[in-house]
Design an enzyme around this catalytic site. Structure first.
Site, PDB file in Angstrom:
ATOM      1  N   GLY A   9      75.467  11.050  28.429  1.00  0.00           N
ATOM      2  CA  GLY A   9      76.829  11.624  29.295  1.00  0.00           C
ATOM      3  C   GLY A   9      76.201  12.517  30.288  1.00  0.00           C
ATOM      4  N   THR A  10      76.765  13.093  30.977  1.00  0.00           N
ATOM      5  CA  THR A  10      76.809  13.961  32.125  1.00  0.00           C
ATOM      6  C   THR A  10      76.341  15.447  31.207  1.00  0.00           C
ATOM      7  OG1 THR A  10      79.227  14.470  32.399  1.00  0.00           O
ATOM      8  CG2 THR A  10      78.010  12.949  33.881  1.00  0.00           C
ATOM      9  N   MET A  11      76.114  16.360  32.362  1.00  0.00           N
ATOM     10  CA  MET A  11      76.007  17.582  31.631  1.00  0.00           C
ATOM     11  C   MET A  11      77.338  18.193  31.486  1.00  0.00           C
ATOM     12  SD  MET A  11      73.610  19.583  34.398  1.00  0.00           S
ATOM     13  CE  MET A  11      73.039  20.517  33.286  1.00  0.00           C
ATOM     14  N   CYS A  13      79.154  17.568  28.820  1.00  0.00           N
ATOM     15  CA  CYS A  13      80.407  16.800  28.197  1.00  0.00           C
ATOM     16  C   CYS A  13      80.126  16.879  26.848  1.00  0.00           C
ATOM     17  CB  CYS A  13      79.905  15.121  28.603  1.00  0.00           C
ATOM     18  SG  CYS A  13      78.603  14.717  27.864  1.00  0.00           S
ATOM     19  N   LYS A  15      77.443  17.138  24.823  1.00  0.00           N
ATOM     20  CA  LYS A  15      76.590  16.544  23.908  1.00  0.00           C
ATOM     21  C   LYS A  15      75.947  17.346  22.667  1.00  0.00           C
ATOM     22  CE  LYS A  15      73.632  15.618  27.249  1.00  0.00           C
ATOM     23  NZ  LYS A  15      74.685  16.320  28.343  1.00  0.00           N
ATOM     24  N   GLU A  87      68.585  17.209  24.546  1.00  0.00           N
ATOM     25  CA  GLU A  87      67.866  17.098  25.978  1.00  0.00           C
ATOM     26  C   GLU A  87      66.585  16.063  26.090  1.00  0.00           C
ATOM     27  OE1 GLU A  87      69.312  18.897  27.906  1.00  0.00           O
ATOM     28  OE2 GLU A  87      69.913  20.742  27.038  1.00  0.00           O
ATOM     29  N   ALA A  88      67.049  14.921  25.532  1.00  0.00           N
ATOM     30  CA  ALA A  88      66.201  13.845  25.368  1.00  0.00           C
ATOM     31  C   ALA A  88      65.803  13.335  26.639  1.00  0.00           C
ATOM     32  CB  ALA A  88      66.632  12.664  24.541  1.00  0.00           C
TER      33      ALA A  88
END
Ligand SMILES: [Zn+2]
Length: 217
Positions: A9-11, A13, A15, A87-88
């Site tokens: 996803g984007t920042m 969102c 995660k 943060e993969a």
């Protein structure tokens, strides 16, 4: 069958929130996981979400062999039922290959969370390798929104609120960081292409030469 799943996803969102939720649900069932992260906003060895939750994590440092780390932990009698990686996108491609070996050789589920593209709309190497290797890719359903209200699909880097398009691929900042510093803002593609952040859109709206109609005489 164990799986390598890439949640993308984007920042902004959600995660990290979902990563924490998956960990919580599994530990509530008595399972034990290993959580890796890199450069979390809360600092080294932490997994934090924007909603304020934080948990301890293992920093996946550059050059660290994630497969060897888990083999070592298991061979010392440690228990590992699943692996979460937040943060993969910051991991090296080799580290993503190591995660695939964790799934195939150790039989563990690996849930990797990351941003697909950087502030120039280019794939992060770690995300590219995840797209190549994952058993399944999930696009997160909590969608971030551009200032215009459209679905935000792109990450912009800002300095003082203005979008920049040059610089290192990885500069740690946050969507709610101090205004004068490097920050990030999620935008729709249209406004990413036009480099219109919320700050520059607001400044443009105040500028008389772009008023949609002439001011009254
Ligand atoms: Zn927009």
């Amino acid at each position: 069958m164990p799986e390598l799943v890439f949640f993308s996803g984007t920042m902004d969102c959600g995660k990290s929130t979902l990563a924490l939720q998956i960990g919580h649900n599994r530990s509530a069932r008595g399972l034990q996981g290993v959580i890796f992260t890199r450069d979390d906003r809360a600092g080294e060895g932490k997994l934090s979400s924007r909603l304020g939750l934080v948990t301890e994590a293992t920093e996946a440092a550059p050059g660290m062999d994630l497969h060897a780390y888990l083999v070592d932990r298991l061979s010392r009698g440690g228990r590992v039922d699943y692996v979460i990686v937040d943060e993969a996108q910051f991991l090296a491609p080799e580290q993503i290959d190591q995660l695939a070996r964790v799934v195939d050789d150790l039989g563990l589920d690996v849930f990797a969370f990351g941003i697909t593209t950087d502030f120039r709309t280019k794939l992060f190497p770690g995300s590219q390798r995840l797209i190549e290797l994952a058993d399944r890719i999930e696009t997160l359903q909590v969608e971030a929104m551009c200032w215009c209200g459209a679905r935000a699909t792109h990450n912009a880097r800002t300095v003082g609120g203005e979008m920049v398009v040059e610089g290192e691929q990885v500069v740690v900042g946050d969507v709610n960081g101090p205004a004068a510093e490097v920050g990030y803002e999620v935008l729709c593609r249209r406004h990413h292409r036009r480099r219109m952040t919320s700050v520059s859109a607001h400044a443009g709206a105040l500028s008389p030469d772009v008023l949609p109609v002439a001011p009254p005489e």
